[in-house]
Design a protein around this motif. Structure first.
Motif, short mmCIF file in Angstrom:
data_model
loop_
_atom_site.label_atom_id
_atom_site.label_comp_id
_atom_site.label_asym_id
_atom_site.label_seq_id
_atom_site.Cartn_x
_atom_site.Cartn_y
_atom_site.Cartn_z
N HIS A 8 12.43 -5.87 8.13
CA HIS A 8 12.36 -6.96 7.16
C HIS A 8 13.78 -7.41 6.80
CE1 HIS A 8 11.37 -9.13 3.45
NE2 HIS A 8 10.19 -9.28 4.03
N ALA A 26 7.83 9.47 5.05
CA ALA A 26 6.75 8.88 5.84
C ALA A 26 5.96 10.02 6.49
CB ALA A 26 7.31 7.92 6.88
N TYR A 52 -0.14 -1.14 5.95
CA TYR A 52 0.41 -1.02 4.60
C TYR A 52 0.44 -2.36 3.88
CZ TYR A 52 1.68 3.55 6.29
OH TYR A 52 1.62 4.81 6.80
N TRP A 53 -0.48 -3.25 4.21
CA TRP A 53 -0.49 -4.62 3.67
C TRP A 53 -0.45 -4.63 2.16
CZ3 TRP A 53 -4.23 -6.17 0.31
CH2 TRP A 53 -5.39 -5.39 0.24
N HIS A 54 -1.07 -3.67 1.52
CA HIS A 54 -1.13 -3.67 0.05
C HIS A 54 0.24 -3.42 -0.59
CE1 HIS A 54 -1.91 0.45 1.43
NE2 HIS A 54 -1.27 0.82 0.34
N ASN A 55 1.22 -2.97 0.20
CA ASN A 55 2.57 -2.75 -0.34
C ASN A 55 3.44 -4.00 -0.33
OD1 ASN A 55 2.04 -0.02 -0.73
ND2 ASN A 55 2.84 0.55 1.26
N TYR A 56 2.99 -5.04 0.36
CA TYR A 56 3.83 -6.22 0.56
C TYR A 56 3.18 -7.48 -0.01
CZ TYR A 56 5.49 -2.94 4.07
OH TYR A 56 5.95 -1.83 4.71
N GLN A 152 -5.91 -9.68 -0.65
CA GLN A 152 -5.17 -9.49 -1.89
C GLN A 152 -5.90 -10.06 -3.09
OE1 GLN A 152 -1.37 -11.11 -0.67
NE2 GLN A 152 -0.51 -9.06 -0.49
N PRO A 157 -3.77 -3.27 -6.62
CA PRO A 157 -2.69 -2.45 -6.04
C PRO A 157 -3.27 -1.22 -5.34
CG PRO A 157 -2.17 -3.08 -8.29
CD PRO A 157 -3.60 -3.51 -8.04
N GLY A 158 -2.68 -0.87 -4.23
CA GLY A 158 -3.15 0.31 -3.49
C GLY A 158 -4.42 0.07 -2.73
N GLY A 159 -4.88 -1.21 -2.66
CA GLY A 159 -6.07 -1.52 -1.90
C GLY A 159 -7.37 -1.20 -2.62
#
Length: 163
Positions: A8, A26, A52-56, A152, A157-159
């Motif tokens: 990124h 990790a 990890y989509w929920h982190n971004y 989203q 958060p955290g899915g």
């Protein structure tokens, strides 16, 4: 063997070398131990990010990089390691980094079965001889972006499912 990594733009601002990561914890390393996670194909590295989509907040801002690993520089993780058990994977990866047994460690992908990720040890003596290729900006297809936006709006958060 060519391996791929998505970095990124914010990470690249902190350190412009895409294969020298922050020392975050990790699956295969504890906090404070630097390991660059790469994949055998750009599609796999993209899927690993999606896990990890929920982190971004967005999937934009990535660049795709690759490097070629020299012959004989890859160790394979033993099949006796349970890749889902952090109590096994982290100590194994930490020891691998400390001992600098190899430049890269081949590990099974948890996200895409029958696929392989390659951990790169930036502290290994052979790392300094590597050159990487910048393939430019990496953009997820609009359908994937829409999928993330939809998820989203339905997840917290955290899915976690929103009520």
């Amino acid at each position: 063997m060519r391996v791929y990594r998505l970095s990124h733009r914010l990470a690249l601002q902190r350190n412009p070398h895409p294969f020298i990561p922050t020392p975050g914890q990790a699956r295969w390393n504890s906090a404070g131990v630097r390991v660059a996670y790469t994949s055998e194909h750009p599609a796999l590295v993209a899927m690993e990010i999606l896990a990890y989509w929920h982190n971004y907040p967005t999937l934009s801002g990535y660049r795709l990089f690759s490097l070629t690993l020299p012959d004989g520089s890859v160790e394979h993780v033993p099949t006796t390691i349970d890749i889902h058990d952090y109590a096994q994977t982290r100590p194994f990866g930490d020891l691998w980094v400390r001992e600098a047994r190899s430049l890269a460690l081949a590990v099974p992908s948890v996200v895409v079965p029958l696929s392989t990720n390659y951990l790169i040890n930036p502290a290994h003596a052979g790392f300094a001889n590597l050159t990487y290729t910048d393939h430019g900006e990496f953009a997820y297809d609009g359908r994937v972006q829409n999928l993330l936006a939809t998820a989203q709006t339905h997840k917290g958060p955290g899915g976690q499912e929103r009520e």
